[in-house]
Design a protein around this motif. Sequence first.
Motif, PDB file in Angstrom:
ATOM      1  N   ARG A   1      -8.309   5.209  14.788  1.00 30.60           N
ATOM      2  CA  ARG A   1      -7.932   5.586  13.411  1.00 30.60           C
ATOM      3  C   ARG A   1      -8.359   4.494  12.422  1.00 30.60           C
ATOM      4  N   HIS A   2      -8.876   4.912  11.276  1.00 25.00           N
ATOM      5  CA  HIS A   2      -9.200   4.000  10.182  1.00 25.00           C
ATOM      6  C   HIS A   2      -8.163   4.173   9.079  1.00 25.00           C
ATOM      7  N   TRP A   3      -7.735   3.072   8.490  1.00 20.07           N
ATOM      8  CA  TRP A   3      -6.804   3.168   7.361  1.00 20.07           C
ATOM      9  C   TRP A   3      -6.950   1.945   6.459  1.00 20.07           C
ATOM     10  N   SER A   4      -6.341   2.025   5.286  1.00 21.04           N
ATOM     11  CA  SER A   4      -6.436   0.945   4.303  1.00 21.04           C
ATOM     12  C   SER A   4      -5.198   0.061   4.368  1.00 21.04           C
ATOM     13  N   TYR A   5      -5.408  -1.207   4.672  1.00 15.70           N
ATOM     14  CA  TYR A   5      -4.308  -2.168   4.668  1.00 15.70           C
ATOM     15  C   TYR A   5      -3.751  -2.330   3.256  1.00 15.70           C
ATOM     16  N   PHE A   6      -4.604  -2.180   2.265  1.00 12.57           N
ATOM     17  CA  PHE A   6      -4.154  -2.302   0.872  1.00 12.57           C
ATOM     18  C   PHE A   6      -3.111  -1.234   0.524  1.00 12.57           C
ATOM     19  N   GLU A   7      -3.211  -0.077   1.183  1.00 12.46           N
ATOM     20  CA  GLU A   7      -2.286   1.012   0.891  1.00 12.46           C
ATOM     21  C   GLU A   7      -1.006   0.923   1.726  1.00 12.46           C
ATOM     22  N   THR A   8      -1.106   0.455   2.970  1.00 13.42           N
ATOM     23  CA  THR A   8       0.067   0.433   3.844  1.00 13.42           C
ATOM     24  C   THR A   8       0.720  -0.938   3.939  1.00 13.42           C
ATOM     25  N   GLY A   9      -0.070  -2.002   3.750  1.00  9.85           N
ATOM     26  CA  GLY A   9       0.468  -3.357   3.892  1.00  9.85           C
ATOM     27  C   GLY A   9       0.833  -3.700   5.318  1.00  9.85           C
ATOM     28  N   SER A  10       0.280  -2.979   6.291  1.00 12.62           N
ATOM     29  CA  SER A  10       0.644  -3.185   7.689  1.00 12.62           C
ATOM     30  C   SER A  10      -0.582  -3.097   8.587  1.00 12.62           C
ATOM     31  N   VAL A  11      -0.545  -3.870   9.696  1.00 11.17           N
ATOM     32  CA  VAL A  11      -1.617  -3.789  10.691  1.00 11.17           C
ATOM     33  C   VAL A  11      -1.270  -2.768  11.770  1.00 11.17           C
TER      34      VAL A  11
END
Length: 297
Positions: free
Chosen positions: A14-24
């Motif tokens: 899965r790809h996601w934005s750390y800027f949006e979730t603030g989590s690894v």
Amino acid sequence: MRVRGERECRECGRHWSYFETGSVECPTCGSLHSVGTGDREAHTDAPVDLDLREHRQRFGETTSVLPTDGVTDLKRDLRAYVHKRGFVHAGELTELDATYLAARELLEAVDVYDRLRQPTADDQAYLLDLLAGADGGDRPRTAEVPTTMRSARGMATALAVETYREALATYLAESTADTDASRRTSAFGHTDASGHTDASGHTDAPNGFPQRREEPSTVSASQSREGESLQHVQLDRLRERLRDRTNQILALQGDVDPSVADELVRATRAIYAAVTTGDEDALDRANAHLDDAAPIS
């Protein structure tokens, strides 16, 4: 700090934005095994919402004395919100927003109200109005701030602006570093999708023939650097004035006319406009607002 904004989960892909979730943590499978991809960007913000509905229900019947448990919980949630907030998001400077200011003011107002020996109806109305609208960025109008609560607005504004000033310093330092790196790259050649440029400035185009990269004229480049330098000097002076004004208000424990606090916010937002749009008139507006932000006790 600089972080890689895009992440890829090593477990499920899965790809996601750390800027949006603030989590690894992977939002799909919950795995903590992920890797950052893409370029690093300056980032001091965290995704956090301010929800005061539960507190509004608890304080709805308040008459004079605030319930101790309620005060503790409200201050905890407000502190968590303001501490997680930042003003550099994915490499971009953001504005000093109304919700952050309202949260700061509510935090200060609860302390002030709790210390009052005999809160008035105006004091209570002010506090409850703040509580009613803070999570939506709404605050009582300047003229509605009771004298006993002036320090709450003044302290909140000074603390918010000082936090913003620090974020601005971070942003400008990062921007300067990026600009310097870009100029060094330009001096030794340029690479783009169409081919490779060597140190002499020649590009190997797809057809195999070297093409000379067009350089801007020396005069215009020099003028551009002088313009950038002048704006940086003006911004540095504005940041110093901003610091002086906040220190003056803090020294007075925030006890200044609420209109002074408003001018400090306007100055900060004008600086934001100058930095993000290059609007030179905004620099003049910022100076004018700082002139009007002189605290008079």
